[in-house]
Design an enzyme around this catalytic site. Structure first.
Site, PDB file in Angstrom:
ATOM      1  N   LYS A   1       6.335  99.019 -23.507  1.00  0.00           N
ATOM      2  CA  LYS A   1       5.054  98.347 -23.724  1.00  0.00           C
ATOM      3  C   LYS A   1       3.872  99.301 -23.516  1.00  0.00           C
ATOM      4  CE  LYS A   1       6.635  93.674 -22.517  1.00  0.00           C
ATOM      5  NZ  LYS A   1       7.989  93.945 -21.991  1.00  0.00           N
TER       6      LYS A   1
ATOM      7  N   GLN B   1       8.064  82.106 -17.584  1.00  0.00           N
ATOM      8  CA  GLN B   1       8.946  82.364 -18.712  1.00  0.00           C
ATOM      9  C   GLN B   1       9.302  81.048 -19.398  1.00  0.00           C
ATOM     10  OE1 GLN B   1       9.820  83.947 -21.131  1.00  0.00           O
ATOM     11  NE2 GLN B   1      11.397  85.423 -20.551  1.00  0.00           N
TER      12      GLN B   1
ATOM     13  N   ARG C   1      18.725  87.095 -18.574  1.00  0.00           N
ATOM     14  CA  ARG C   1      19.383  86.389 -17.474  1.00  0.00           C
ATOM     15  C   ARG C   1      20.508  85.472 -17.928  1.00  0.00           C
ATOM     16  NH1 ARG C   1      13.773  84.978 -14.440  1.00  0.00           N
ATOM     17  NH2 ARG C   1      12.981  85.506 -16.517  1.00  0.00           N
TER      18      ARG C   1
ATOM     19  N   HIS D   1      14.650  98.838 -19.183  1.00  0.00           N
ATOM     20  CA  HIS D   1      13.404  99.084 -18.449  1.00  0.00           C
ATOM     21  C   HIS D   1      13.729 100.211 -17.474  1.00  0.00           C
ATOM     22  CE1 HIS D   1      10.562  95.963 -19.653  1.00  0.00           C
ATOM     23  NE2 HIS D   1      11.516  95.066 -19.602  1.00  0.00           N
TER      24      HIS D   1
END
Length: 269
Positions: free
Chosen positions: A97, A217, A238, A61
């Site tokens: 995205k 999430q 993570r 990202h």
């Protein structure tokens, strides 16, 4: 769901990037994509150098990294990122995205401060704007003379997301309009295929222990994602970057994902 091996699919996949990805997955025995949602450029490069041998894809990202607004610092980072991808034989997936009309995404993908198309092998897009988004992104790759691929967002891993069902079905029909550029999907399960089709499904929200994060999430295990649901690549963030020993944890996920794939093939799922 496909019980075919990555090797056999690598010989016939409609997209060049898809063939490359499946080939390196088979060679490295990994279907692990690490999601480096980290805001420090040096830490990202250090992490990828360490876990590179265990992964097939690094998901970035770039727009969360606080560069000094100097194009040279961004260029230096992406050059170093590309060097690591070549060193450890993995692909780069910029999780951008895209979600705008064709002319706008052309400018976002091919230019701006990030020049995503110049260094990211794979990117992704929402289908909401219609097929013009696919055409716009593909035009950038063609104009630059680079080999790139697109993943369509069929459904996400967050609770209450609007993907799946009819949305996924319509996204699939859009993807069928360009099977040489659209490599596959971000989704939570295998995507329906017609004869001659082969969609690579990459799945976020994979964790060996946790069920969620309090912000929507939702997690699934590698076995459930790959063996039971028929997805191809597990995306882990993570679970790896939050581990004390990141190299050991990445290897743990690699083994879990690969074992799930081998079981799926053996079971003929």
């Amino acid at each position: 769901m496909s019980s075919r091996t990555y090797e056999s699919r690598a010989r016939t996949h409609p997209t060049a990037i898809g063939r490359t990805l499946l080939s390196l997955m088979a060679a490295k025995k990994t279907n692990l994509c690490v999601s480096v949602d980290i805001t420090d450029a040096a830490t990202i490069l250090s992490l990828l150098d360490a876990v590179g041998p265990s992964i097939c894809v690094a998901k970035t990202h770039i727009d969360i990294i606080p560069f000094s607004n100097s194009p040279s610092s961004i260029a230096e980072f992406t050059a170093a990122l590309s060097a690591l991808a070549e060193k450890h034989n993995f692909l780069i997936f910029e999780d951008r995205k895209f979600a705008d009309i064709g002319s706008t995404v052309k400018a976002q993908y091919g230019g701006g401060v990030y020049n995503i198309a110049k260094w990211a092998h794979i990117t992704n897009a929402h289908s909401v704007p219609g097929p013009g988004i696919v055409a716009g992104l593909k035009e950038v790759a063609e104009e630059l003379g680079v080999t790139r691929a697109l993943l369509m967002l069929g459904e996400m891993s967050s609770k209450g997301n609007l993907g799946g069902g009819e949305y996924l079905a319509k996204t699939l029909e859009m993807a069928r309009g360009d099977t040489e550029f659209v490599m596959g999907f971000i989704a939570q399960c295998a995507v329906d295929t017609r004869e001659g089709e082969d969609w690579i499904v990459m799945t976020p929200g994979v964790d060996l222990g946790r069920k969620g994060d309090g912000l929507g999430q939702q997690y699934n295990t590698p076995d459930r994602v790959v063996r039971e649901k028929g997805c191809d690549v597990i995306i882990v963030g993570r679970g790896i970057i939050g581990a004390e020993d990141k190299v050991a944890k990445a290897e743990e996920y690699r083994k879990a994902g690969w074992e799930a794939y081998e079981k799926r093939v053996a079971e003929g799922r």
